[in-house]
Design a protein around this motif. Structure first.
Motif, mmCIF file in Angstrom:
data_model
loop_
_atom_site.group_PDB
_atom_site.id
_atom_site.type_symbol
_atom_site.label_atom_id
_atom_site.label_comp_id
_atom_site.label_asym_id
_atom_site.label_seq_id
_atom_site.Cartn_x
_atom_site.Cartn_y
_atom_site.Cartn_z
ATOM 1 N N PRO A 204 -40.967 19.092 -65.872
ATOM 2 C CA PRO A 204 -39.608 19.412 -65.413
ATOM 3 C C PRO A 204 -38.734 18.193 -65.138
ATOM 4 C CG PRO A 204 -41.202 20.836 -64.335
ATOM 5 C CD PRO A 204 -41.995 19.807 -65.099
ATOM 6 N N ASP A 205 -39.343 17.061 -64.829
ATOM 7 C CA ASP A 205 -38.555 15.852 -64.559
ATOM 8 C C ASP A 205 -37.682 15.458 -65.741
ATOM 9 O OD1 ASP A 205 -39.563 15.695 -62.035
ATOM 10 O OD2 ASP A 205 -40.939 14.028 -62.439
ATOM 11 N N LYS A 206 -38.061 15.879 -66.942
ATOM 12 C CA LYS A 206 -37.279 15.533 -68.127
ATOM 13 C C LYS A 206 -35.907 16.214 -68.132
ATOM 14 C CE LYS A 206 -40.920 14.243 -71.388
ATOM 15 N NZ LYS A 206 -40.323 12.945 -71.734
ATOM 16 N N LEU A 207 -35.745 17.247 -67.281
ATOM 17 C CA LEU A 207 -34.465 17.958 -67.215
ATOM 18 C C LEU A 207 -33.699 17.664 -65.936
ATOM 19 C CD1 LEU A 207 -35.429 21.461 -68.658
ATOM 20 C CD2 LEU A 207 -34.276 19.588 -69.826
ATOM 21 N N GLN A 208 -34.145 16.673 -65.175
ATOM 22 C CA GLN A 208 -33.484 16.355 -63.912
ATOM 23 C C GLN A 208 -32.004 16.046 -64.104
ATOM 24 O OE1 GLN A 208 -34.320 16.480 -60.829
ATOM 25 N NE2 GLN A 208 -36.551 16.670 -60.784
ATOM 26 N N GLY A 209 -31.668 15.433 -65.227
ATOM 27 C CA GLY A 209 -30.286 15.056 -65.469
ATOM 28 C C GLY A 209 -29.337 16.228 -65.602
ATOM 29 N N LEU A 210 -29.868 17.418 -65.889
ATOM 30 C CA LEU A 210 -29.022 18.608 -66.048
ATOM 31 C C LEU A 210 -28.771 19.317 -64.732
ATOM 32 C CD1 LEU A 210 -30.356 20.203 -69.357
ATOM 33 C CD2 LEU A 210 -28.305 18.818 -69.022
ATOM 34 N N GLY A 211 -29.386 18.868 -63.656
ATOM 35 C CA GLY A 211 -29.167 19.492 -62.351
ATOM 36 C C GLY A 211 -30.295 20.421 -61.944
ATOM 37 N N GLU A 212 -30.388 20.655 -60.637
ATOM 38 C CA GLU A 212 -31.455 21.480 -60.071
ATOM 39 C C GLU A 212 -31.448 22.906 -60.614
ATOM 40 O OE1 GLU A 212 -33.919 20.707 -57.945
ATOM 41 O OE2 GLU A 212 -33.322 18.597 -58.071
ATOM 42 N N GLU A 213 -30.275 23.401 -60.997
ATOM 43 C CA GLU A 213 -30.172 24.800 -61.427
ATOM 44 C C GLU A 213 -30.962 25.091 -62.691
ATOM 45 O OE1 GLU A 213 -26.089 22.924 -62.553
ATOM 46 O OE2 GLU A 213 -27.710 22.626 -61.128
ATOM 47 N N HIS A 214 -31.256 24.052 -63.481
ATOM 48 C CA HIS A 214 -31.960 24.276 -64.738
ATOM 49 C C HIS A 214 -33.459 24.018 -64.650
ATOM 50 C CE1 HIS A 214 -27.777 23.512 -66.396
ATOM 51 N NE2 HIS A 214 -28.059 24.750 -66.712
ATOM 52 N N LEU A 215 -33.935 23.702 -63.456
ATOM 53 C CA LEU A 215 -35.351 23.373 -63.310
ATOM 54 C C LEU A 215 -36.241 24.605 -63.252
ATOM 55 C CD1 LEU A 215 -35.305 20.340 -60.848
ATOM 56 C CD2 LEU A 215 -35.343 20.369 -63.344
ATOM 57 N N LYS A 216 -35.681 25.782 -62.918
ATOM 58 C CA LYS A 216 -36.503 26.986 -62.833
ATOM 59 C C LYS A 216 -37.138 27.303 -64.182
ATOM 60 C CE LYS A 216 -36.465 31.937 -61.917
ATOM 61 N NZ LYS A 216 -35.648 33.155 -61.631
ATOM 62 N N GLY A 217 -36.326 27.309 -65.234
ATOM 63 C CA GLY A 217 -36.864 27.581 -66.564
ATOM 64 C C GLY A 217 -37.852 26.527 -66.991
ATOM 65 N N ALA A 218 -37.586 25.275 -66.617
ATOM 66 C CA ALA A 218 -38.509 24.194 -66.950
ATOM 67 C C ALA A 218 -39.842 24.392 -66.252
ATOM 68 C CB ALA A 218 -37.897 22.850 -66.554
ATOM 69 N N ASN A 219 -39.801 24.841 -65.000
ATOM 70 C CA ASN A 219 -41.038 25.093 -64.254
ATOM 71 C C ASN A 219 -41.823 26.260 -64.852
ATOM 72 O OD1 ASN A 219 -40.912 23.052 -62.276
ATOM 73 N ND2 ASN A 219 -39.420 24.222 -61.097
ATOM 74 N N GLU A 220 -41.115 27.285 -65.338
ATOM 75 C CA GLU A 220 -41.788 28.425 -65.973
ATOM 76 C C GLU A 220 -42.538 27.967 -67.212
ATOM 77 O OE1 GLU A 220 -38.774 31.291 -66.761
ATOM 78 O OE2 GLU A 220 -38.593 31.953 -64.679
ATOM 79 N N LYS A 221 -41.904 27.125 -67.983
ATOM 80 C CA LYS A 221 -42.523 26.593 -69.198
ATOM 81 C C LYS A 221 -43.751 25.742 -68.842
ATOM 82 C CE LYS A 221 -39.830 23.993 -72.043
ATOM 83 N NZ LYS A 221 -39.095 23.684 -70.852
ATOM 84 N N PHE A 222 -43.602 24.929 -67.830
ATOM 85 C CA PHE A 222 -44.680 24.065 -67.367
ATOM 86 C C PHE A 222 -45.863 24.894 -66.865
ATOM 87 C CE2 PHE A 222 -46.458 20.880 -64.326
ATOM 88 C CZ PHE A 222 -46.694 19.865 -65.243
ATOM 89 N N GLN A 223 -45.565 25.977 -66.150
ATOM 90 C CA GLN A 223 -46.623 26.855 -65.639
ATOM 91 C C GLN A 223 -47.360 27.559 -66.768
ATOM 92 O OE1 GLN A 223 -44.464 29.350 -62.901
ATOM 93 N NE2 GLN A 223 -44.159 27.686 -61.426
ATOM 94 N N SER A 224 -46.645 27.886 -67.848
ATOM 95 C CA SER A 224 -47.295 28.511 -69.009
ATOM 96 C C SER A 224 -48.332 27.569 -69.611
ATOM 97 C CB SER A 224 -46.254 28.880 -70.065
ATOM 98 O OG SER A 224 -45.392 29.900 -69.599
ATOM 99 N N ILE A 225 -48.014 26.290 -69.634
ATOM 100 C CA ILE A 225 -48.943 25.301 -70.177
ATOM 101 C C ILE A 225 -50.170 25.166 -69.270
ATOM 102 C CG2 ILE A 225 -49.209 22.815 -70.586
ATOM 103 C CD1 ILE A 225 -46.369 23.004 -71.783
ATOM 104 N N GLN A 226 -49.927 25.138 -67.977
ATOM 105 C CA GLN A 226 -51.043 25.041 -67.037
ATOM 106 C C GLN A 226 -51.936 26.277 -67.118
ATOM 107 O OE1 GLN A 226 -48.532 24.280 -63.537
ATOM 108 N NE2 GLN A 226 -49.491 22.260 -63.359
ATOM 109 N N ALA A 227 -51.310 27.468 -67.243
ATOM 110 C CA ALA A 227 -52.078 28.712 -67.335
ATOM 111 C C ALA A 227 -52.904 28.750 -68.617
ATOM 112 C CB ALA A 227 -51.131 29.912 -67.284
ATOM 113 N N ALA A 228 -52.325 28.261 -69.719
ATOM 114 C CA ALA A 228 -53.050 28.231 -70.989
ATOM 115 C C ALA A 228 -54.269 27.327 -70.884
ATOM 116 C CB ALA A 228 -52.116 27.742 -72.101
ATOM 117 N N TYR A 229 -54.107 26.192 -70.255
ATOM 118 C CA TYR A 229 -55.211 25.243 -70.094
ATOM 119 C C TYR A 229 -56.312 25.838 -69.212
ATOM 120 C CZ TYR A 229 -57.643 20.866 -69.014
ATOM 121 O OH TYR A 229 -58.593 19.882 -68.860
ATOM 122 N N GLU A 230 -55.918 26.497 -68.135
ATOM 123 C CA GLU A 230 -56.899 27.117 -67.240
ATOM 124 C C GLU A 230 -57.667 28.223 -67.962
ATOM 125 O OE1 GLU A 230 -57.871 26.254 -64.210
ATOM 126 O OE2 GLU A 230 -56.529 24.516 -64.375
#
Length: 252
Positions: A218-244
């Motif tokens: 999600p840090d890669k989207l910090q420049g777009l503002g906090e409002e866009h981090l939710k979708g980034a976190n969802e994507k990140f969680q999908s990767i973590q869930a896939a790995y688990e």
């Protein structure tokens, strides 16, 4: 005349011009009270002055990502030949969660006009890729799949339109299939999310996971503002869930 970007509640930059600006201009001229296409052109001229004065180095604004979402969403929603209320509700709800009710209402009023305009996906995507980072473009594709899935069915026409958009945005097939797999529940999708096959060794699984964490952090989207981090976190969680899931299957 009030400033359009202040009415929207977001900064706008590159999206004031080009095909995105044309779609916005159509919308505000036909569906948004109190503004005209000339107001948008004036703001575009002011933005170009800032670009010139800063020698071409002006960061993408939060509103630019927002406008790009609206225009691309209008293309995907219409791809199956109808405008489904559940897809519209998804867009509205996502915007409320990201931007708050007032800004979301203004954005959706604009969207109601954009969806009635004719938009060239290729030209819009050329404008986006010239002004947005790769991480931001990946986030756009993730959002578009969320819209397509909102009515519980992702039809082939929607997938193909998103695939074309991904290609125009210079997102490769592996990245496209990875994001697509996040919205399906199939036996090998965990591997697709990590961009590997089921035959990958344990070491290759771990390497792929580390690579994907770096790509989608999600840090890669910090420049777009906090409002866009939710979708980034969802994507990140999908990767973590896939790995688990893979680790549990293999007993790692």
């Amino acid at each position: 005349m009030g400033n359009f970007t202040k009415w929207l509640g977001a900064g706008l930059g590159f999206s004031l011009g080009g095909p995105i600006g044309a779609a916005i201009g159509f919308a505000i001229g036909s569906f948004v009270d109190g503004f005209s296409d000339e107001d948008l052109k004036e703001e575009s001229r002011e933005y170009q002055k800032r670009v010139k004065n800063s020698r071409g180095h002006v960061n993408t604004q939060s509103g630019d990502f927002e406008m790009s979402l609206l225009v691309l969403a209008s293309i995907v929603i219409k791809s199956d030949g109808k405008v489904d209320q559940r897809e519209l509700d998804y867009v509205r709800n996502q915007f409320v969660s990201m931007y708050g009710k007032e800004r979301a209402n203004h954005a959706f009023q604009l969207f109601s006009g954009i969806i009635k305009s004719k938009v060239s996906a290729r030209q819009v995507c050329i404008q986006i890729r010239q002004n947005m980072s790769h991480a931001s473009r990946l986030q756009l594709i993730h959002f578009l799949f969320g819209i397509a899935k909102a009515d519980e069915f992702v039809v082939d026409a929607e997938v193909e339109d998103i695939r074309k958009i991904a290609g125009y945005l210079y997102i490769n097939q592996r990245d496209f299939e990875s994001i697509k797999a996040m919205f399906y529940d199939a036996s090998e999708n965990a591997y697709k999310i990590l961009e590997i096959t089921k035959s990958a060794t344990d070491a290759e699984v771990k390497k792929a996971y580390r690579k994907m964490v770096k790509k989608y952090h999600p840090d890669k989207l910090q420049g777009l503002g906090e409002e866009h981090l939710k979708g980034a976190n969802e994507k990140f969680q999908s990767i973590q869930a896939a790995y688990e899931k893979i680790k549990n299957e293999r007993g790692l």
